[in-house]
Design an enzyme around this catalytic site. Structure first.
Site, PDB file in Angstrom:
ATOM      1  N   CYS A  69      25.016 -59.793  64.220  1.00  0.00           N
ATOM      2  CA  CYS A  69      24.351 -58.880  65.153  1.00  0.00           C
ATOM      3  C   CYS A  69      23.026 -59.541  65.523  1.00  0.00           C
ATOM      4  CB  CYS A  69      24.107 -57.556  64.439  1.00  0.00           C
ATOM      5  SG  CYS A  69      23.139 -56.362  65.380  1.00  0.00           S
ATOM      6  N   CYS A 197      24.341 -60.901  72.342  1.00  0.00           N
ATOM      7  CA  CYS A 197      24.649 -59.658  71.628  1.00  0.00           C
ATOM      8  C   CYS A 197      26.121 -59.770  71.282  1.00  0.00           C
ATOM      9  CB  CYS A 197      24.412 -58.449  72.529  1.00  0.00           C
ATOM     10  SG  CYS A 197      25.062 -56.909  71.822  1.00  0.00           S
TER      11      CYS A 197
HETATM   12  N1  DGL Z   1      26.022 -56.437  68.277  1.00  0.00           N
HETATM   13  C1  DGL Z   1      24.617 -56.134  68.238  1.00  0.00           C
HETATM   14  C2  DGL Z   1      23.820 -57.368  68.711  1.00  0.00           C
HETATM   15  O1  DGL Z   1      24.335 -58.450  68.621  1.00  0.00           O
HETATM   16  C3  DGL Z   1      24.395 -54.885  68.999  1.00  0.00           C
HETATM   17  C4  DGL Z   1      23.109 -54.269  68.768  1.00  0.00           C
HETATM   18  C5  DGL Z   1      23.081 -52.785  68.973  1.00  0.00           C
HETATM   19  O2  DGL Z   1      23.628 -52.084  68.124  1.00  0.00           O
HETATM   20  O3  DGL Z   1      22.480 -52.356  69.958  1.00  0.00           O
HETATM   21  O4  DGL Z   1      22.689 -57.283  69.150  1.00  0.00           O
END
Ligand code: DGL
Length: 274
Positions: A69, A197
């Site tokens: 993440c 993301c």
């Molecule tokens: N998959 C997360 C990232 O890479 C998402 C973040 C979120 O929950 O907004 O930033």
């Protein structure tokens, strides 16, 4: 066994690439769906939830945890590594997902921080507002390749829409809007773009279709998997021989997770973290 942590389902894109690069790796995945999305939470909350998630994975046997993440990695990784791990779990490691991306964009190995690369592309970074506010990509790229022009594009609402099982039309509308904004800021077609993301690869075809054809998209899942193959080779003792087992845990309601669009196939159902 390794652990993968994400605010929700986005880390499954990293998981799929790791499984394809290392099919024998035993993996435990935890999505903090009860608190997702992280993109607009406070730094203190993100740190707290990330630390709890990493602890849960260590307590269930993970020797290395990857923050799959960007938001959690940008906000919490350094603090966890520098102020928590050595006391709480001295024999374990936490890794993030930004390093391989910064290396790809700058053409520099991470540790060659003091050598300047001559890369001078314009690169669009699509990420959560929180990742952009953290300046993690901006600062690390600027240190290594001051000539790279990074156009930062926050994409509020996109993670919520993906997690909420939004249909192709609203997702496409959001992606097209953010791509148009970014191209406007860039002042024309940019040679490359980063989906910073881990949720965004789930709608990568929409980014691909909205971006001009020559724009190169850096693939974070593949770059992270490749970096982990290399890390494993250099730290073989941290990785017991595995048989490719996979469990998916969630802090949320497993029943509610069946609607997320674009998930890789062949996954077991999520189990509730208890
Ligand atoms: N998959 C997360 C990232 O890479 C998402 C973040 C979120 O929950 O907004 O930033």
């Amino acid at each position: 066994m390794i652990g993968l942590f994400d605010s929700g389902s986005g880390g499954l894109t990293i998981l799929a690439a790791i499984r394809s690069a290392m099919p024998d790796m035993d993996i435990l995945y935890l999505g903090d769906h009860a608190n997702a999305p992280y993109g607009h939470r406070s730094n203190a909350q993100i740190l707290d939830w990330t630390q709890s998630g990493v602890s849960a994975l260590f307590d269930r046997g993970a020797s290395v945890v990857i923050l799959a993440c960007n938001t959690a990695a940008a906000i919490a990784l350094r603090t966890l590594q520098q102020s928590w791990l050595a006391n709480a779990y001295p024999d374990r490691r936490v890794l993030g997902v930004l390093v391989p991306m910064v290396e790809a964009v700058t053409g520099q190995p991470w540790h060659a921080e003091n050598t300047r690369s001559d890369h001078d592309d314009t690169v669009i970074l699509f990420a959560t507002a929180k990742t952009i506010q953290s300046r993690a990509y901006r600062d690390e790229v600027a240190k290594r390749a001051p000539g790279v022009r990074l156009i930062e594009q926050a994409c509020p609402g996109l993670v919520d829409a993906i997690e909420g099982g939004a249909g192709a039309r609203p997702l496409k509308g959001l992606v097209e809007g953010y791509v148009a904004e970014a191209l406007d800021k860039a002042g024309g077609p940019a040679p490359s773009a980063v989906l910073g993301c881990t949720h965004f690869p789930l709608v990568e075809p929409m980014f691909r279709a909205a971006l001009p054809a020559p724009t190169q998209l850096y693939g974070q899942p593949e770059l992270v998997a490749r970096a982990l193959v290399d890390y494993r080779r250099r730290h073989a003792s941290r990785f017991a021989a595995g048989t490719g087992t996979l469990r998916l845990l969630t802090t949320g309601d497993p029943e509610a997770l069946k609607t997320v669009a674009g998930l890789p196939g062949g996954l077991p159902p999520f189990e509730r973290l208890v």
